[in-house]
Write an enzyme that holds these catalytic residues in place. Structure first.
Site: not given
Ligand code: NAP
Length: 370
Positions: A135, A162, A268, A275
Site C-alpha cells: 500500500c 501509516q 505506524r 497512509h
Molecule cells: P482480513 O480483513 O483479515 O480478511 C481476510 C479473511 O479473513 C476474510 O476473507 C475472511 O475469510 C476471514 N475473516 C475472519 N473473520 C472475519 C471477519 N470478522 N470479518 C471479515 N472477514 C473475516 O484481511 P485483509 O486486511 O483484507 O487482507 C487480505 C490480504 O490483503 C492480506 O494478504 C493482506 O496482507 C493484503 N493487503 C492488505 C492491505 C490492508 O490494508 N489491510 C493492503 C494491501 C494488501 P472467509 O470469509 O473465507 O472466512
C-alpha cells in the site's frame, strides 16, 4: 464473459473491492462466483439481483472452473492453494492482494496508471499471476507518477505515517478501544477546568502504560503514541516494510532491483485508513523550477491533487481526515530543501484501502475482462 472466482471478498480489502465493483458496475462484465474458507454453503453476495451459495475455497475442482481467481484472503491461502491448482493444470489468471508472490519471477505487480506498459507486455508474454503492491509503495508511486514518468528521480528517502487499517480490521478496532479507554479514565479530570494539566498528563501516561489498556493486536498503545516499526525484521536492520520501498518500486516500473533507490523509516500512527508519507527526493537535475515540478506532478494522472503550500490548504486538504474514503492522492508541502536545488520535499496522503489495495486489483480485473 470471464468466469471470476472471488476468495476473501468479506475481509477488509475484499469488502472495499466489492464496494468499488458495485459502484463501477463491474459485475455486469463478468460471471462472478464466491468462495469462502469458513462458510461454504452460506449465502453469497447478491449480484444484480441474483442470489447464490458460497463455494468451498479449498474445493480445487470448483476453482479450476474459473478463468480468473481474485484472492484478498491472505498469503497463507495463496501458499496453500495455488500450488495445488497448478498441479492440476490451472491455466487461468490469479489476482492476489497478498505479498506472497509479489517478488516472484512469475508475477507482475499491478498499478496500471504507472505500469500499464509492463502489464500489457506481461499479458502478451503469457504471465498469469498479477499482484497488488504494498500500500505505501503504490500510494507513493501514484503521488510521484509524473516524476517517475519523466525519469527525474535519483533517490527517495521516505518517512511514513501509516494508518491502523494497514495492520487489519482488528487493529482499527483496537485503536478506537484504546482511545475510548483513555478518554474514559480522564473524563472526570477534563470536565474540571481547574484540574492541573500535569495531573491529567500523569494520569494519561499511567493509563497508556497500564496492562488494562487493550493491546492484543498492536502489542502496545497506538493511541497517544507512534510505533516506529511495521512488519518483520530483516538482518540488515530494515523492517520488511522498509525493504519493500525499493524492491517493489523498481519491480512495478519494470526496472532492475536497485535502479531507483528508495529507503526510509516506516512508522505506524493513529489514523484510521490513510497512509501519509514525508518524502525527501534527490532529483537528477537542478534546473527545474518549483512550478514546473508541480505541473509535472499534477498532470501525471487524474487522481493526484497538488495542494498549495499554505497552512489553510494543508489543514483542509492534506490530511488523512480529508482523504479517507476517496481515490484522491493529495500531495503538498512541496518545496526545494535548503540542501540544494536538486533536493525536493513533499508530503503525500492516500487511502490505503483504495489505491493502496483494492483499486489496482479492480482495474486489473477490468483489463482482463476487456
Ligand atoms: P482480513 O480483513 O483479515 O480478511 C481476510 C479473511 O479473513 C476474510 O476473507 C475472511 O475469510 C476471514 N475473516 C475472519 N473473520 C472475519 C471477519 N470478522 N470479518 C471479515 N472477514 C473475516 O484481511 P485483509 O486486511 O483484507 O487482507 C487480505 C490480504 O490483503 C492480506 O494478504 C493482506 O496482507 C493484503 N493487503 C492488505 C492491505 C490492508 O490494508 N489491510 C493492503 C494491501 C494488501 P472467509 O470469509 O473465507 O472466512
Amino acid at each position: 464473459m470471464l468466469k471470476v472466482g472471488f476468495v476473501g471478498w468479506r475481509g477488509m480489502v475484499g469488502s472495499v473491492l466489492m464496494d468499488r465493483m458495485h459502484q463501477q458496475n463491474d459485475f455486469s462484465k463478468i460471471n462472478a462466483v464466491f468462495f469462502s474458507t469458513s462458510n461454504a454453503g452460506g449465502d453469497a453476495p447478491v449480484i444484480n439481483g441474483a442470489s447464490s451459495k458460497l463455494l468451498d475455497a479449498y474445493n480445487i475442482d470448483a476453482l479450476l472452473e474459473q478463468d480468473c481467481i481474485v484472492t484478498t484472503q491472505g498469503s497463507e491461502y495463496t501458499q496453500k492453494v495455488l500450488p495445488l491448482l497448478k498441479r492440476k493444470g490451472y491455466d487461468g489468471y490469479w489476482l492476489d492482494a497478498s505479498s506472497t508472490l509479489r517478488m516472484s519471477d512469475e508475477s507482475v505487480i499491478v498499478l496500471d496508471p504507472i505500469n500499464r506498459h509492463v502489464i500489457d507486455k506481461a499479458l502478451k508474454d503469457g504471465v498469469k499471476v498479477f499482484c497488488g503492491g504494498n500500500c505505501t509503495v503504490s500510494l507513493m508511486m501514484m503521488a510521484l507518477n509524473g516524476l517517475f514518468a519523466n525519469n527525474l528521480i535519483e533517490w527517495i528517502s521516505s518517512m511514513t505515517y501509516q494508518s491502523a487499517s494497514g495492520a487489519g480490521a482488528n487493529n482499527m478496532r483496537e485503536l478506537l478501544a484504546q482511545s475510548g479507554f483513555l478518554y474514559n479514565n480522564v473524563a472526570e479530570l477534563l470536565t474540571d477546568s481547574r484540574a492541573d494539566i500535569l495531573a491529567i498528563d500523569n494520569r494519561v501516561n499511567e493509563i497508556l502504560r497500564s496492562k488494562d489498556l487493550p493491546t492484543g493486536y498492536f502489542e502496545t498503545s497506538l493511541a497517544g503514541n507512534v510505533i516506529p516499526w511495521v512488519d518483520v525484521a530483516l538482518p540488515n536492520g530494515q523492517t520488511k516494510e522498509e525493504w519493500k520501498g525499493a524492491s517493489e518500486t523498481n519491480k512495478i516500473l519494470g526496472f532492475s532491483p536497485d535502479a531507483v533507490k528508495v529507503d526510509g523509516l516506516c512508522v505506524r500512527v493513529g489514523s484510521m485508513r490513510c497512509h501519509s508519507q514525508a518524502l525527501t527526493i534527490k532529483l537528477n537535475q537542478k534546473d527545474l523550477s518549483l512550478s514546473e515540478i508541480e505541473k509535472i506532478i499534477a498532470s501525471a494522472n487524474e487522481w493526484v491533487k497538488v495542494i498549495p503550500n499554505t497552512k489553510e490548504d494543508t489543514l483542509k486538504y492534506l490530511t488523512p481526515v480529508a482523504i479517507s474514503g476517496k481515490l484522491d492522492i493529495a500531495i503538498g508541502r512541496i518545496r526545494k530543501l535548503s540542501f540544494g536545488d536538486d533536493y525536493l520535499t513533499v508530503f503525500t496522503v492516500g487511502d490505503q484501502l483504495l489505491w493502496g489495495a483494492a483499486e489496482p486489483l479492480r482495474r486489473m480485473l477490468n483489463i482482463l475482462s476487456e
